[in-house]
Design a protein around this motif. Structure first.
Motif, PDB file in Angstrom:
ATOM      1  N   HIS A 332       3.544 -25.181  -2.220  1.00 48.20           N
ATOM      2  CA  HIS A 332       3.251 -25.977  -3.539  1.00 48.20           C
ATOM      3  C   HIS A 332       2.272 -25.001  -4.927  1.00 48.20           C
ATOM      4  O   HIS A 332       1.954 -25.551  -6.220  1.00 48.20           O
ATOM      5  CB  HIS A 332       2.416 -26.875  -3.397  1.00 48.20           C
ATOM      6  CG  HIS A 332       1.181 -26.567  -1.356  1.00 48.20           C
ATOM      7  ND1 HIS A 332       2.256 -26.131  -0.726  1.00 48.20           N
ATOM      8  CD2 HIS A 332       0.838 -26.220  -1.839  1.00 48.20           C
ATOM      9  CE1 HIS A 332       1.199 -25.672   0.319  1.00 48.20           C
ATOM     10  NE2 HIS A 332      -0.060 -25.903  -0.911  1.00 48.20           N
ATOM     11  N   VAL A 333       1.797 -23.488  -4.158  1.00 46.15           N
ATOM     12  CA  VAL A 333       0.926 -23.032  -4.697  1.00 46.15           C
ATOM     13  C   VAL A 333       2.009 -23.469  -6.706  1.00 46.15           C
ATOM     14  O   VAL A 333       0.903 -22.988  -7.447  1.00 46.15           O
ATOM     15  CB  VAL A 333       0.635 -21.983  -4.109  1.00 46.15           C
ATOM     16  CG1 VAL A 333       0.088 -20.748  -5.277  1.00 46.15           C
ATOM     17  CG2 VAL A 333       0.055 -21.831  -3.269  1.00 46.15           C
ATOM     18  N   MET A 339       0.055 -25.751 -13.443  1.00 45.65           N
ATOM     19  CA  MET A 339      -0.708 -26.577 -13.999  1.00 45.65           C
ATOM     20  C   MET A 339      -2.181 -26.009 -14.772  1.00 45.65           C
ATOM     21  O   MET A 339      -2.983 -27.290 -14.366  1.00 45.65           O
ATOM     22  CB  MET A 339      -0.985 -28.123 -12.892  1.00 45.65           C
ATOM     23  CG  MET A 339       0.365 -28.520 -12.453  1.00 45.65           C
ATOM     24  SD  MET A 339       0.070 -29.826 -11.095  1.00 45.65           S
ATOM     25  CE  MET A 339      -0.717 -31.261 -12.137  1.00 45.65           C
ATOM     26  N   GLY A 340      -2.664 -24.909 -14.534  1.00 44.35           N
ATOM     27  CA  GLY A 340      -3.080 -24.087 -14.278  1.00 44.35           C
ATOM     28  C   GLY A 340      -4.296 -24.172 -13.428  1.00 44.35           C
ATOM     29  O   GLY A 340      -5.492 -23.454 -13.549  1.00 44.35           O
ATOM     30  N   ALA A 341      -3.986 -24.124 -12.173  1.00 45.58           N
ATOM     31  CA  ALA A 341      -4.722 -23.038 -11.329  1.00 45.58           C
ATOM     32  C   ALA A 341      -4.782 -21.734 -11.000  1.00 45.58           C
ATOM     33  O   ALA A 341      -3.528 -21.699 -11.570  1.00 45.58           O
ATOM     34  CB  ALA A 341      -3.769 -24.427  -9.450  1.00 45.58           C
ATOM     35  N   LYS A 342      -5.853 -21.691 -10.489  1.00 43.64           N
ATOM     36  CA  LYS A 342      -5.737 -19.801 -10.038  1.00 43.64           C
ATOM     37  C   LYS A 342      -5.757 -19.629  -8.761  1.00 43.64           C
ATOM     38  O   LYS A 342      -6.521 -19.895  -7.947  1.00 43.64           O
ATOM     39  CB  LYS A 342      -7.348 -19.513 -10.736  1.00 43.64           C
ATOM     40  CG  LYS A 342      -7.011 -20.007 -12.004  1.00 43.64           C
ATOM     41  CD  LYS A 342      -6.682 -19.104 -13.530  1.00 43.64           C
ATOM     42  CE  LYS A 342      -6.579 -19.148 -14.513  1.00 43.64           C
ATOM     43  NZ  LYS A 342      -5.592 -19.396 -15.293  1.00 43.64           N
ATOM     44  N   ILE A 343      -4.450 -19.206  -7.993  1.00 46.51           N
ATOM     45  CA  ILE A 343      -4.296 -18.909  -7.013  1.00 46.51           C
ATOM     46  C   ILE A 343      -3.263 -18.237  -6.607  1.00 46.51           C
ATOM     47  O   ILE A 343      -2.870 -17.492  -7.320  1.00 46.51           O
ATOM     48  CB  ILE A 343      -3.629 -20.167  -5.931  1.00 46.51           C
ATOM     49  CG1 ILE A 343      -4.067 -21.713  -6.517  1.00 46.51           C
ATOM     50  CG2 ILE A 343      -3.436 -19.781  -4.524  1.00 46.51           C
ATOM     51  CD1 ILE A 343      -3.088 -22.902  -6.376  1.00 46.51           C
ATOM     52  N   ALA A 350      -4.338 -17.726   1.035  1.00 47.87           N
ATOM     53  CA  ALA A 350      -4.071 -18.762  -0.261  1.00 47.87           C
ATOM     54  C   ALA A 350      -5.589 -18.524  -0.759  1.00 47.87           C
ATOM     55  O   ALA A 350      -6.984 -18.418   0.426  1.00 47.87           O
ATOM     56  CB  ALA A 350      -3.844 -20.072  -0.566  1.00 47.87           C
ATOM     57  N   ILE A 351      -5.670 -17.709  -1.631  1.00 41.78           N
ATOM     58  CA  ILE A 351      -7.572 -17.488  -2.195  1.00 41.78           C
ATOM     59  C   ILE A 351      -7.113 -18.136  -3.532  1.00 41.78           C
ATOM     60  O   ILE A 351      -6.300 -17.986  -4.110  1.00 41.78           O
ATOM     61  CB  ILE A 351      -7.729 -16.025  -2.881  1.00 41.78           C
ATOM     62  CG1 ILE A 351      -7.528 -15.133  -0.881  1.00 41.78           C
ATOM     63  CG2 ILE A 351      -9.333 -15.749  -2.913  1.00 41.78           C
ATOM     64  CD1 ILE A 351      -6.730 -13.756  -1.472  1.00 41.78           C
ATOM     65  N   ILE A 352      -7.884 -19.274  -3.665  1.00 43.18           N
ATOM     66  CA  ILE A 352      -8.340 -20.659  -4.686  1.00 43.18           C
ATOM     67  C   ILE A 352      -9.321 -20.528  -5.308  1.00 43.18           C
ATOM     68  O   ILE A 352     -10.414 -20.069  -5.246  1.00 43.18           O
ATOM     69  CB  ILE A 352      -8.147 -21.582  -4.651  1.00 43.18           C
ATOM     70  CG1 ILE A 352      -6.722 -22.229  -3.366  1.00 43.18           C
ATOM     71  CG2 ILE A 352      -8.016 -22.223  -5.131  1.00 43.18           C
ATOM     72  CD1 ILE A 352      -7.412 -21.748  -1.966  1.00 43.18           C
ATOM     73  N   ARG A 353      -9.409 -19.665  -6.975  1.00 40.90           N
ATOM     74  CA  ARG A 353     -10.498 -19.806  -7.287  1.00 40.90           C
ATOM     75  C   ARG A 353     -10.495 -20.601  -8.618  1.00 40.90           C
ATOM     76  O   ARG A 353      -9.428 -21.423  -9.000  1.00 40.90           O
ATOM     77  CB  ARG A 353     -10.459 -18.925  -9.194  1.00 40.90           C
ATOM     78  CG  ARG A 353     -11.536 -17.397  -8.006  1.00 40.90           C
ATOM     79  CD  ARG A 353     -11.040 -15.966  -8.811  1.00 40.90           C
ATOM     80  NE  ARG A 353     -10.180 -15.543  -9.267  1.00 40.90           N
ATOM     81  CZ  ARG A 353     -10.325 -15.947 -10.648  1.00 40.90           C
ATOM     82  NH1 ARG A 353     -10.849 -16.390 -12.062  1.00 40.90           N
ATOM     83  NH2 ARG A 353      -9.036 -15.232 -11.086  1.00 40.90           N
TER      84      ARG A 353
END
Ligand code: EPZ
Length: 417
Positions: A332-333, A339-343, A350-353
């Motif tokens: 899904h990453v 969609m603009g996620a920072k992963i 997974a590192i998510i900002r």
């Protein structure tokens, strides 16, 4: 093929009732093969995986009728012990049929269940368990054939607490002669529901929900009526939906003890959750990043990793998610990044900002829970999203768009062009 079209930034409000748990229903449907007669199972949602299991049982000779949310399964005339390859490939949970067919008919033949989007999904632990109680198992030409002149109780020590292998071992040994002990068993609540169902049928099993399960073999089981436990993963998905959209939801027909790890994590993230009798109320707060590791029950469930990851893409700060159960459960990453996620994904981490807001995009579901996660992201995103290949989502979420519409979401189902 169908897609969802979602207009985001709508708060979800209202009440939603959770239906019976897919992952309890599938092994319980398989367990009806252990007796001859008419079993009745209540609180069955309309899910693709359940329809596939119905088709398999029918091909084996069962007569199945459905009356709304009740399944009536007559196993009086089971003639077949071979699971058709095309259905095996459609749903790898058909592997749950090994135990009951071997237990009742002393023989089973099925094609090797393929891997799926989230990993290779081996079944070595299932096979080892069956061999420990006397089965001879042959694997060749892409098929597995297990047979046993007689099944005798044994000691099964799992290297890993596999949910499916624990369930198969329970179902294979209920009709064996003597006692079987399973150590390092999986402790998921769905296993306790299977024990309840089997004991209603006359089995003598204790210990489900702990890491040691003892099955005293008996001669015969009888058909029974049962209402399955509610779906903790469906409930968890709706909890996350409320948190992501800053909504206010009451979720009914759920045992909070099945979700303690999830409730705890959502509170750390900033949600307010009140626990009632058989229900939960969640009101969102400001979302802050957390670290998360998926673990066998009672740890944080891998099936809610994708929805939680969606939530963390819009939480303040950096979050780290470690997926310890499946090899490849971050599909899904890439869609969330659209969609603009920072992963950033490194192996099983997974590192998510966190970003202030996602933006709508055209994305594709790759597997059941990843698809659910994309719907949640679209509900919170600015603008319009399209989520393609919703057949993945229909495997485990019953008419998801209708349930979300009832809570105020702007979501609809369309044919893909
Ligand atoms: C069940 O799958 C669920 N499916 C899964 O839900 C769930 O994610 C999983 O348990 C973990 O909770 C059903 O109940 C129908 P496992 P199962 O055996 O039984 C490895 C969903 O989205 N393993 O506990 O297949 C395996 O590769 C689905 O509803 C072996 O190595 O899970 C995996 O890495 C997805 N050898 C880990 O164990 C084996 O013989 C966990 O698998 C068996 C498993």
């Amino acid at each position: 093929m169908e897609k969802f079209i979602v207009r985001g930034e709508v708060r979800l409000n209202g009440n939603i009732r959770v239906s019976g748990a897919k992952n309890a229903i599938l092994p319980i449907m398989a367990a009806t093969l252990l007796c001859s007669g008419i079993s009745v199972i209540h609180d069955i949602p309309y899910l693709r995986d359940i329809k596939v299991m119905q088709d398999i049982l029918s091909l084996l000779g069962a007569k199945i009728t459905r009356e709304n949310n009740t399944l009536i399964i007559d196993t009086t005339n089971i003639q077949e012990v071979e699971i058709p390859e095309h259905l095996m490939r459609e749903m790898r949970a058909s592997v749950f049929l090994m135990g009951p067919l071997l237990g009742k008919f002393r023989k089973v033949r099925l094609s090797y269940p393929g891997g799926c989007a989230i990993g290779p999904r081996p079944i070595d632990l299932h096979i080892k368990a069956l061999e420990k109680i006397g089965a001879q198992v042959e694997e060749k030409f892409g098929f597995i054939e297990a047979r046993a002149d007689c099944l005798t109780g044994g000691e099964i020590n799992f290297d890993y607490p596999s949910v499916g292998a624990t369930e198969n071992a329970m179902m294979a040994s209920v009709l064996a002669s003597g006692s079987t002990i399973i150590r390092n068993a999986a402790r998921e609540p769905e296993i306790s529901d299977l024990q309840t169902f089997l004991n209603k049928m006359g089995a003598q099993i204790v210990g489900a929900g702990t890491d040691t399960i003892i099955i005293n073999g008996i001669k015969k089981l009888i058909p029974v009526e049962h209402t399955v436990m509610s779906d903790r993963i469906q409930a968890g998905t709706f909890l996350v939906a409320a948190a992501m959209t800053h909504g206010d939801l009451i979720i009914e027909n759920i045992l909070s003890e099945h979700l303690f790890s999830v409730i705890d994590k959502l509170k750390d993230i900033g949600a307010q959750i009140n626990i009632g009798r058989n229900c939960l109320r969640i009101k969102a707060g400001d979302l802050r990043g957390v670290d998360l590791k998926t673990l066998p029950y009672p740890g944080f469930p891998t099936d809610l990793q994708a929805p939680l990851l969606s939530l963390l893409t819009i939480a303040t700060g950096t979050s780290i998610i470690t997926e310890t159960i499946f090899e490849n459960r971050f599909k899904h990453v890439n869609e969330l990044i659209r969609m603009g996620a920072k992963i950033k994904v490194e192996g099983r981490t997974a590192i998510i900002r966190g970003v202030p807001k996602l933006t709508g995009a055209i994305v594709a579901a790759t597997d059941l829970r990843a698809g659910g996660a994309l719907v949640l992201a679209a509900l919170a995103a600015e603008g319009i999203s399209e989520i393609e290949n919703v057949y993945h989502i229909d495997r485990g979420y019953e008419r998801l768009e209708e349930k979300l519409q009832s809570l105020g979401a702007n979501i609809s189902r369309h044919k893909m062009d």
